[in-house]
Enzyme design. Structure first.
Site, mmCIF file in Angstrom:
data_model
loop_
_atom_site.group_PDB
_atom_site.id
_atom_site.type_symbol
_atom_site.label_atom_id
_atom_site.label_comp_id
_atom_site.label_asym_id
_atom_site.label_seq_id
_atom_site.Cartn_x
_atom_site.Cartn_y
_atom_site.Cartn_z
ATOM 1 N N GLU A 155 0.819 -1.220 0.000
ATOM 2 C CA GLU A 155 0.000 0.000 0.000
ATOM 3 C C GLU A 155 0.850 1.266 0.000
ATOM 4 O O GLU A 155 0.512 2.247 -0.675
ATOM 5 C CB GLU A 155 -0.916 -0.007 1.228
ATOM 6 C CG GLU A 155 -1.868 1.183 1.272
ATOM 7 C CD GLU A 155 -2.810 1.114 2.470
ATOM 8 O OE1 GLU A 155 -3.625 2.020 2.599
ATOM 9 O OE2 GLU A 155 -2.708 0.145 3.259
ATOM 10 N N ASP A 156 1.953 1.271 0.728
ATOM 11 C CA ASP A 156 2.690 2.517 0.965
ATOM 12 C C ASP A 156 4.028 2.618 0.242
ATOM 13 O O ASP A 156 4.714 3.625 0.371
ATOM 14 C CB ASP A 156 2.941 2.694 2.478
ATOM 15 C CG ASP A 156 1.635 2.875 3.248
ATOM 16 O OD1 ASP A 156 0.633 3.232 2.603
ATOM 17 O OD2 ASP A 156 1.623 2.655 4.472
#
Length: 755
Positions: A106-107
């Site tokens: 996600e990051d």
């Protein structure tokens, strides 16, 4: 997954919070976190694949190398802390690897395909499941969707939820670095969703800490005050606890049973709940002593219970055997409350060491054993049966279209108390408190619920609305008629979300089309009887306008309401013709050819719905002392300067007016589409939380315009409420009263006809 914050969060509200609640400003420990993690994993899984954990750490550290937490620490400290929480719960190396990698997809630039190639399908599935939970972040509906995704993901693999809970727990420990308003929002969300879910999964350690941290953020001063009170009382309480423990240990030695006796720690949020919600005093709560006894076998549990009851007098009704009948989250223990030394109440829990692991770590303890036995393949069937609740939640979430309604249902489902009943074959069914045989039938199978026609409880025939209690044996009888279906009255007493959704769904799918056709036919027949231009009226947009006026979404919903009897046919026709007439008056200079609705009559003054014989233009007022409505027997009285006052024939004031017969006048009902009548009703109920909102919701659903309401509660907890509202169509008053009467705790509702 981690909290994204700005530096202002600490400056504005952080200083006072740091003083009151230092525990939400946690930083990474100074010792080598990775070394501690590896040691914990080896302790629980000595033969596990430790190498995958080391590889996952190196990959995560590289991916997050340039990122930092708001506290100034390297970002990798967050996944390390999440992994450590899960390692202490006993999860295996693959779940720990997924925890270390849970934010990478996600990051960072690290893709799911790369992760799958590096760590395999199982770890990738766990990371992907956690990642999906945070895809939607904005708005209430989005939050509901996020939780919905969590349920779907965890129904595939419970470890997804465990990683999410650990992620929330570590973020909660660092809420001190978050702006106060954002921390408060997260804390409320945690109390409503995550802490109850942890409780449902039996993870008491996570539940307690999440509740205390949320309480600290939402009410820091109260938290600090209760913490101070607890610390002040601790020395005296510990002295008493040691006295009780010494006595219990003496009994264990006499029985030759090896065991461990300890005092139970007090949770600050639990103390707060009892003080505020239940209105208890702090001294009453904190003087309640809790003792926990852990032994080796179930036989020892019952032996110790006998010794405790022989030493101290048990309090009747306070004994619970959760060993023979475990709770829905797999919790097992013996609970008893006795009058201890000095006459003080002592709560005692007795369990085996294995039961204690289950109580503290819940489903996580199952995963520990599952991964140790044959690589996780041997005991999967038993685990899946134990966690049937997950499949149950996943089932009804798919039936609820509206995200907000789903979230409300989830809050109820995870927070509700439960009863446990048996099928005739001995299968245990968990149901909400207050559940009925109908709830039971739908819990067994949807078709059984739809076809239910009767029930036996403990061998005796009972009404379908009977309340079930734990331990009841329930048998339902079903109809063989292929057209059999549920009754709409069941919605008034079912308690489970599943049953309610299934019943509503049946009526929506099976009966809506039929109701629409019935409503359309009823309107057409009535218009033909009154010689109205059928094609001309029904081809215009006036029906759509009337539908919106009556608060229905569209014309189809209006037809359905007429077909189901919620709205009278004549009321709809009058509103449509009045609307068409007003539109033609605005656009046409010629005469209007629409005939009058109903019987012809002379114009009259006002809009009371009453005609005065021989004086059609006189002012007419309905008396407020008895609020007559069409259908009531009425009398007219000529007043001085205010026209004719109309009373119910049985009104006490009307009896006095009859002493002046020369001023009495004959009146009759003649309501039009614009006539509006006042109705007073009184509702009598047992006082409970949410009663007023339930009553007003039901009135609103029946399109009642409430003008005023008054509520009072007597000393014996009876709620008496009176409502004044307008009704244009009094035919449905009985339907409204019946709907209110079906509300939980309401035992009487009636129209008030005298002040």
């Amino acid at each position: 997954m981690a909290e994204a914050v700005t530096p202002t969060g600490v400056a504005t509200g952080g200083q006072s919070l740091r003083r009151l609640v230092p525990r939400i400003f946690s930083r990474a420990p100074s010792r080598d976190a990775l070394e501690e993690l590896m040691r914990t994993v080896r302790m629980h899984h000595p033969k596990g694949d430790i190498a995958i954990v080391e590889r996952a750490y190196r990959t995560a550290a590289k991916a997050h190398a340039t990122q930092k937490r708001q506290s100034g620490e390297p970002y990798i400290t967050h996944p390390l802390a999440v992994a450590q929480i899960l390692a202490e719960l006993g999860l295996g190396p693959r779940a720990i690897a997924a925890a270390l990698l849970h934010d990478t997809v996600e990051d960072t630039d690290y893709s799911l395909d790369q992760l799958t190639a590096d760590f395999g399908d199982e770890v990738a599935m766990l990371v992907d499941g956690v990642t999906k939970l945070d895809k939607v972040k904005y708005g209430d509906a989005a939050q509901a969707e996020t939780v919905r995704k969590m349920i779907v993901a965890m129904s595939k693999d419970i470890r997804v939820l465990l990683i999410k809970l650990a992620d929330r727990l570590h973020n909660a420990r660092t809420w001190g670095f978050v702006p106060p308003e954002k921390a408060a929002k997260k804390a409320r969300e945690t109390l409503e969703i995550y802490a109850p879910l942890a409780h449902r999964l039996g993870i008491q350690t996570a539940k307690s800490e999440l509740e205390d941290l949320s309480f600290a953020v939402l009410h820091p001063k109260l938290y600090a005050e209760i913490d101070s009170l607890v610390k002040q009382r601790t020395p005296q309480r510990e002295q008493y606890v040691h006295t009780v423990i010494d006595a219990v240990e003496t009994d264990l030695r006499d029985l030759r049973i090896r065991g461990r006796v300890m005092g139970r720690p007090k949770q600050l949020y639990s103390v707060y709940q009892k003080m505020v919600v239940r209105g208890r005093e702090f001294d009453d709560i904190y003087d309640l002593i809790g003792i926990r006894i852990m032994v080796n076998t179930v036989r020892d549990c019952y032996a110790v219970l006998g010794a405790i009851h022989a030493r101290w007098t048990p309090i009747p009704g306070r004994f619970k055997d959760y060993i023979a009948t475990p709770k829905f989250n797999l919790y097992q223990s013996l609970h008893t409350t006795v009058i201890g030394p000095g006459g003080r109440t002592v709560e005692i829990q007795i369990r085996t060491h294995e039961m204690h692991q289950q109580a503290e770590y819940g489903v996580a303890a199952h995963w520990k054993y599952k991964e140790q036995i044959a690589g996780g393949k041997a005991d999967s069937k038993a685990i899946d049966q134990d966690m049937a609740w997950l499949a149950h939640i996943s089932d009804w979430q798919a039936e609820t279209a509206d995200p907000g309604e789903f979230l409300d249902s989830l809050r109820f489902e995870i927070g509700a108390k439960e009863v446990y009943v048996f099928t005739p074959k001995g299968r245990v069914i968990g149901l909400p408190a207050g559940a009925t045989p109908v709830d039971f039938a739908y819990a067994v199978h949807t078709e059984i619920g739809h076809r239910t026609m009767g029930a036996k409880v403990n061998g005796r025939l009972v009404p379908l609305e009977s309340e079930l209690h734990s331990g009841d044996v329930v048998e339902v009888f079903t109809s063989k008629n292929p057209d059999a279906g549920p009754s709409q009255d069941w919605l008034a007493f079912v308690k489970s979300t599943r049953a309610r959704n299934k019943i509503r769904g049946w009526f929506t799918k099976e009966r809506r089309d039929e109701a629409v056709e019935q409503g359309k036919d009823a309107i057409a027949r009535a218009m033909r009887r009154q010689n109205l231009p059928l094609q001309r009226l029904m081809s215009q947009d006036s029906f759509t306008a009337v539908a919106h006026q009556l608060r229905y979404e569209d014309v189809t919903a209006l037809y359905a309401a007429v077909g189901e009897g919620h709205v009278s046919t004549q009321s709809v026709i009058e509103k449509v013709t009045a609307l068409v007439r007003s539109e033609e008056e605005d656009t046409s200079t010629g005469p209007i050819d629409l005939p009058a609705v109903g019987r012809s009559r002379a114009p009259r003054g006002g809009d009371s719905g009453v005609l005065v014989r021989g004086a059609p233009d006189i002012l007419v007022k309905l008396a407020k002392c008895c609020t007559p409505v069409p259908g009531d027997e009425i009398v007219g009285f000529v007043t001085r300067g205010s026209g004719v006052s109309v009373h119910r024939a049985d009104c006490t004031n009307a009896a006095a007016l009859r002493d002046q017969p020369d001023r009495m006048i004959e009146v009759s009902w003649a309501p039009t589409s614009k006539s509006v009548f006042l109705v007073h009703i009184q509702v009598e109920a047992l006082d409970r939380s949410g009663l007023l909102s339930d009553i007003t919701r039901v009135l609103s659903e029946h399109h009642v315009n409430i003008l005023s309401a008054s509520v009072q509660t007597t000393n014996d907890r009876l709620a008496l409420s009176r409502y004044v509202f307008e009704m244009g169509d009094t035919v449905h008053l009985d339907r409204v009263l019946n709907a209110v009467r079906r509300i939980d705790a309401v035992y009487d509702v009636y129209r008030v006809t005298s002040s």
